[in-house]
Structures are given as C-alpha cells and as structure tokens.
Design a protein around this motif. Structure first.
Motif, PDB file in Angstrom:
ATOM      1  N   PRO A 154       0.813  -1.227   0.000  1.00  0.00           N
ATOM      2  CA  PRO A 154       0.000   0.000   0.000  1.00  0.00           C
ATOM      3  C   PRO A 154       0.842   1.270   0.000  1.00  0.00           C
ATOM      4  O   PRO A 154       0.410   2.294  -0.548  1.00  0.00           O
ATOM      5  N   LEU A 155       2.027   1.232   0.605  1.00  0.00           N
ATOM      6  CA  LEU A 155       2.863   2.440   0.625  1.00  0.00           C
ATOM      7  C   LEU A 155       3.271   2.845  -0.787  1.00  0.00           C
ATOM      8  O   LEU A 155       3.282   4.039  -1.123  1.00  0.00           O
ATOM      9  N   VAL A 156       3.598   1.854  -1.609  1.00  0.00           N
ATOM     10  CA  VAL A 156       3.956   2.159  -2.998  1.00  0.00           C
ATOM     11  C   VAL A 156       2.756   2.731  -3.737  1.00  0.00           C
ATOM     12  O   VAL A 156       2.877   3.686  -4.521  1.00  0.00           O
ATOM     13  N   GLY A 157       1.570   2.170  -3.486  1.00  0.00           N
ATOM     14  CA  GLY A 157       0.372   2.705  -4.114  1.00  0.00           C
ATOM     15  C   GLY A 157       0.084   4.133  -3.702  1.00  0.00           C
ATOM     16  O   GLY A 157      -0.319   4.960  -4.523  1.00  0.00           O
ATOM     17  N   VAL A 158       0.285   4.464  -2.422  1.00  0.00           N
ATOM     18  CA  VAL A 158       0.093   5.835  -1.955  1.00  0.00           C
ATOM     19  C   VAL A 158       1.085   6.771  -2.626  1.00  0.00           C
ATOM     20  O   VAL A 158       0.747   7.890  -3.040  1.00  0.00           O
ATOM     21  N   THR A 233       2.433   7.007   6.693  1.00  0.00           N
ATOM     22  CA  THR A 233       2.874   7.620   5.440  1.00  0.00           C
ATOM     23  C   THR A 233       2.047   8.860   5.122  1.00  0.00           C
ATOM     24  O   THR A 233       2.582   9.904   4.724  1.00  0.00           O
ATOM     25  N   LEU A 234       0.735   8.768   5.302  1.00  0.00           N
ATOM     26  CA  LEU A 234      -0.121   9.924   5.038  1.00  0.00           C
ATOM     27  C   LEU A 234       0.184  11.070   5.995  1.00  0.00           C
ATOM     28  O   LEU A 234       0.207  12.240   5.591  1.00  0.00           O
ATOM     29  N   ALA A 235       0.392  10.742   7.268  1.00  0.00           N
ATOM     30  CA  ALA A 235       0.704  11.794   8.234  1.00  0.00           C
ATOM     31  C   ALA A 235       2.023  12.478   7.902  1.00  0.00           C
ATOM     32  O   ALA A 235       2.140  13.715   7.984  1.00  0.00           O
ATOM     33  N   LEU A 236       3.025  11.703   7.514  1.00  0.00           N
ATOM     34  CA  LEU A 236       4.318  12.284   7.166  1.00  0.00           C
ATOM     35  C   LEU A 236       4.260  13.031   5.841  1.00  0.00           C
ATOM     36  O   LEU A 236       5.061  13.952   5.606  1.00  0.00           O
ATOM     37  N   SER A 237       3.321  12.662   4.967  1.00  0.00           N
ATOM     38  CA  SER A 237       3.207  13.336   3.671  1.00  0.00           C
ATOM     39  C   SER A 237       2.882  14.810   3.826  1.00  0.00           C
ATOM     40  O   SER A 237       3.242  15.621   2.971  1.00  0.00           O
ATOM     41  N   GLY A 238       2.197  15.176   4.905  1.00  0.00           N
ATOM     42  CA  GLY A 238       1.883  16.577   5.132  1.00  0.00           C
ATOM     43  C   GLY A 238       3.100  17.429   5.382  1.00  0.00           C
ATOM     44  O   GLY A 238       3.021  18.663   5.287  1.00  0.00           O
ATOM     45  N   TYR A 239       4.239  16.801   5.650  1.00  0.00           N
ATOM     46  CA  TYR A 239       5.487  17.533   5.892  1.00  0.00           C
ATOM     47  C   TYR A 239       6.446  17.442   4.714  1.00  0.00           C
ATOM     48  O   TYR A 239       7.096  18.441   4.371  1.00  0.00           O
ATOM     49  N   SER A 246       6.644   7.859   1.816  1.00  0.00           N
ATOM     50  CA  SER A 246       6.583   6.418   1.553  1.00  0.00           C
ATOM     51  C   SER A 246       7.969   5.782   1.643  1.00  0.00           C
ATOM     52  O   SER A 246       8.128   4.677   2.175  1.00  0.00           O
ATOM     53  N   ALA A 247       8.976   6.487   1.121  1.00  0.00           N
ATOM     54  CA  ALA A 247      10.336   5.952   1.178  1.00  0.00           C
ATOM     55  C   ALA A 247      10.838   5.872   2.615  1.00  0.00           C
ATOM     56  O   ALA A 247      11.480   4.879   3.006  1.00  0.00           O
ATOM     57  N   VAL A 248      10.538   6.876   3.427  1.00  0.00           N
ATOM     58  CA  VAL A 248      11.002   6.878   4.815  1.00  0.00           C
ATOM     59  C   VAL A 248      10.324   5.770   5.626  1.00  0.00           C
ATOM     60  O   VAL A 248      10.984   5.003   6.342  1.00  0.00           O
ATOM     61  N   VAL A 249       8.997   5.676   5.514  1.00  0.00           N
ATOM     62  CA  VAL A 249       8.266   4.662   6.288  1.00  0.00           C
ATOM     63  C   VAL A 249       8.614   3.255   5.796  1.00  0.00           C
ATOM     64  O   VAL A 249       8.850   2.342   6.599  1.00  0.00           O
ATOM     65  N   GLY A 250       8.658   3.068   4.473  1.00  0.00           N
ATOM     66  CA  GLY A 250       9.008   1.751   3.946  1.00  0.00           C
ATOM     67  C   GLY A 250      10.427   1.352   4.296  1.00  0.00           C
ATOM     68  O   GLY A 250      10.685   0.192   4.650  1.00  0.00           O
ATOM     69  N   GLY A 251      11.363   2.310   4.214  1.00  0.00           N
ATOM     70  CA  GLY A 251      12.738   2.005   4.607  1.00  0.00           C
ATOM     71  C   GLY A 251      12.858   1.675   6.081  1.00  0.00           C
ATOM     72  O   GLY A 251      13.637   0.798   6.470  1.00  0.00           O
ATOM     73  N   ALA A 295      -4.373   4.897  15.429  1.00  0.00           N
ATOM     74  CA  ALA A 295      -5.218   5.960  15.980  1.00  0.00           C
ATOM     75  C   ALA A 295      -4.444   7.272  16.115  1.00  0.00           C
ATOM     76  O   ALA A 295      -4.963   8.351  15.803  1.00  0.00           O
ATOM     77  N   LEU A 296      -3.190   7.204  16.553  1.00  0.00           N
ATOM     78  CA  LEU A 296      -2.381   8.421  16.699  1.00  0.00           C
ATOM     79  C   LEU A 296      -2.133   9.081  15.341  1.00  0.00           C
ATOM     80  O   LEU A 296      -2.214  10.316  15.209  1.00  0.00           O
ATOM     81  N   CYS A 297      -1.839   8.273  14.330  1.00  0.00           N
ATOM     82  CA  CYS A 297      -1.612   8.836  12.987  1.00  0.00           C
ATOM     83  C   CYS A 297      -2.892   9.450  12.433  1.00  0.00           C
ATOM     84  O   CYS A 297      -2.848  10.494  11.765  1.00  0.00           O
ATOM     85  N   ALA A 298      -4.039   8.810  12.707  1.00  0.00           N
ATOM     86  CA  ALA A 298      -5.310   9.372  12.246  1.00  0.00           C
ATOM     87  C   ALA A 298      -5.594  10.710  12.929  1.00  0.00           C
ATOM     88  O   ALA A 298      -6.088  11.656  12.293  1.00  0.00           O
ATOM     89  N   LEU A 299      -5.291  10.816  14.214  1.00  0.00           N
ATOM     90  CA  LEU A 299      -5.474  12.092  14.918  1.00  0.00           C
ATOM     91  C   LEU A 299      -4.557  13.165  14.350  1.00  0.00           C
ATOM     92  O   LEU A 299      -4.956  14.336  14.210  1.00  0.00           O
ATOM     93  N   LEU A 300      -3.331  12.795  14.007  1.00  0.00           N
ATOM     94  CA  LEU A 300      -2.407  13.760  13.419  1.00  0.00           C
ATOM     95  C   LEU A 300      -2.904  14.216  12.048  1.00  0.00           C
ATOM     96  O   LEU A 300      -2.781  15.401  11.690  1.00  0.00           O
ATOM     97  N   LEU A 301      -3.477  13.294  11.278  1.00  0.00           N
ATOM     98  CA  LEU A 301      -4.057  13.672   9.990  1.00  0.00           C
ATOM     99  C   LEU A 301      -5.174  14.698  10.169  1.00  0.00           C
ATOM    100  O   LEU A 301      -5.260  15.689   9.432  1.00  0.00           O
TER     101      LEU A 301
END
Length: 314
Positions: A154-158, A233-239, A246-251, A295-301
C-alpha cells in the motif's frame, strides 16, 4: 470575509489574481456552497481585465464548434395545407458518447494513477508469484516473505496516487477545492481496496509451513500493521510529500526487519524472518500497539488537515 459572504475587496483581488494563496483557497472552498458569492466572483471576472480575454476565448471556441458541426440533413416535408401551421423539424439532441469502460472506467480514473498504471498489475503479480513459489517451487518460506512485503505494497500505491510525478492532471486536481486531504484519503482507500483482498487471499491459499520450522503469523496478521504504516505515510506526507514519506516509512520497516536478522548469527534466514514477524504480528500486545499507532496517525491527519490543501502544489 465579512459575515457569511466575501467582501467586495476580496472578490476584486481574487478576480485580478492579487489575493494571497491561502485566502484564495479559503474563498474557493466558500464558493462551493455559496451561489451568491460565486455569482459575484463570476461577474467581477467578466468586468475585469480578464473579461475581454475570456470573451475572445469563448467566441473563438463557439466559432470553431459551429464551423466543425455537420450541416443538418434536409428533411422531406409534405406540401403545406392551407390553414395548418408548418411544423419545423427539431434536430435530435446529440447524445453524449459513453466513456471508455463505462462507470468502472470513470471510477478507476478518479481513483488515481496507481490503479490506472502498472501498480495494480504488480500487486497481482506479487500474489500470484507467492502462490507459484510455494506450489511450483516448493519453497517453505513463502508466507514469511509475503507477510514481510505485504505492508509495503500500500505504501507504494500511496506514493503513486498523488503528485505531479504520477498524475498528468495534478495541477488541475491540486488547485480544486476538493484536492486536499479528502482526495488523498479517497485514493488511499482505493489502493487498500485492491491490495488488501489480493494479498490476504494469497496468504490464505499458501500451504502450511514445515512443522519443523518456526510458524509464520496468520495470513491476516499484517492488516493492522499495514494500516498503521499507511496512515503513518499519510501523516508524514503533510510535511515532506507522498514519495518521500513512503520511502522513509518503507525504509524504516525494512530496517526493523533486516537489522535483527543480520545481528543474530543463527542459520536459516527464513526461520529467523518468521520469528521476527511473529514478534511484530503475533499476540494481543503487538496488535494493540499497531492499533494505537493507527489511531495516533489518524489524529495527526485530522489535526493537520489544512496542510494537505497545499500538498505538492508548488
């Protein structure tokens, strides 16, 4: 903004392009539900310096359409009858051509580049390849390998679903009032809807591992970890943007799997991978930990949802 409507100054500055980007995005969002302000903005654009250009473009388009339109075919009519009005033939309304693929094609187009490109085929190839490796190649370590790769799919798809690098209509999408977090979430949901069933079914169809080897986690044990990594990945994408996130989380996930395997000098890479995955996936504590991370990542989103209105717009 004054009250529930845009002020004349905001409307004028928006129509001439001098309104700051953040205020312009706010006004465009307001125009989605306010017909009064939308009419005022349209009138200001027509009366401003761009009105002449817009009128010329409109006249040119209409002239080109009229020139390319086929001449209406002559319709035979009966001789006129005295006292009876002549009924003029009414041209049949042109039917809108059906989109290629119908409704499914439109859904896939809106779902994003990941489902229109090679990514969906790559997901199917991973699932079919795992089954072929297990049944055709007789490899007992197929399930651990599939479970290790599944959270990354899914990270690659995102990464391929949003951004100028993949979407040829990105500029249009990003500048629309609905091009922010809502579109990112819709495309992510489409990615999950394709990858989760395929990989889970492939894991269920894999044969049982050798009883002498450590047992890999269940086929569905990767779902919560995969969801948590996707939300991270979505939460980090905002930065940093989708691809970098995706590369950071997947790595990070690959490093968390590989580092313990390289430091333990025991033989049997497949057995060590199965043991490592069991630590991450099996049991209530790891699964509750992944649920809490989701849940924490969803709250950050939700807290940073306004940052996605300008995601990869420059």
């Amino acid at each position: 903004m004054t009250g529930w409507h845009a002020s004349d100054e905001v409307v004028a500055r928006y129509s001439d392009g001098s309104l700051p980007e953040t205020d312009a995005w706010s006004l465009e969002k307001h125009l989605e539900g306010c017909g009064t302000c939308a009419a005022r903005v349209s009138r200001a654009a027509r009366e401003g310096a761009a009105g002449v250009v817009l009128a010329e473009v409109r006249d040119s388009v209409l002239a080109a359409v009229l020139e390319s339109a086929p001449a209406p075919a002559a319709v035979p009519t009966a001789p006129p009858v005295p006292g009876v009005p002549i009924a003029l033939p009414v041209p049949a309304a042109s039917r809108r051509p059906r989109a290629v693929g119908g409704r499914l094609g439109r859904i896939l187009w809106a779902a994003g580049p990941a489902l229109r490109g090679a990514w969906a085929g790559a997901v199917a190839l991973v699932a079919v390849g795992a089954l072929a490796l297990a049944y055709g190649g007789g490899f007992d370590g197929t399930r651990p390998l599939l479970l290790a790769v599944a959270p990354l799919v899914p990270l690659v798809g995102v990464a391929l679903s949003y951004g100028r690098h993949a979407d040829p209509l990105h500029e249009i999408v990003a500048t629309s009032p609905s091009g922010g977090l809502r579109l990112v979430l819709m495309r992510t949901a489409a990615v999950l809807a394709v990858s989760v069933p395929l990989l889970t079914v492939a894991g269920l169809l894999l044969p049982a591992t050798d009883p002498r080897l450590p047992q890999a986690p269940a086929a569905a044990a990767w779902l919560l970890p995969g969801l948590a990594l996707t939300l991270a990945t979505l939460a980090l994408s905002g930065y940093v943007g989708c691809r970098t996130a995706s590369a950071v989380v997947g790595g990070g996930w690959l490093l968390a799997l590989a580092a313990p395997l390289l430091t333990v000098p025991e033989p049997g890479l497949t057995a060590r991978l199965a043991q490592q995955l069991s630590l991450y996936f099996t049991g209530a504590s790891p699964q509750w930990g992944w649920a809490a991370a989701s849940a924490l990542c969803a709250l950050l989103l939700a807290a940073r949802r306004s940052a996605y209105d300008r995601l990869e717009t420059m």
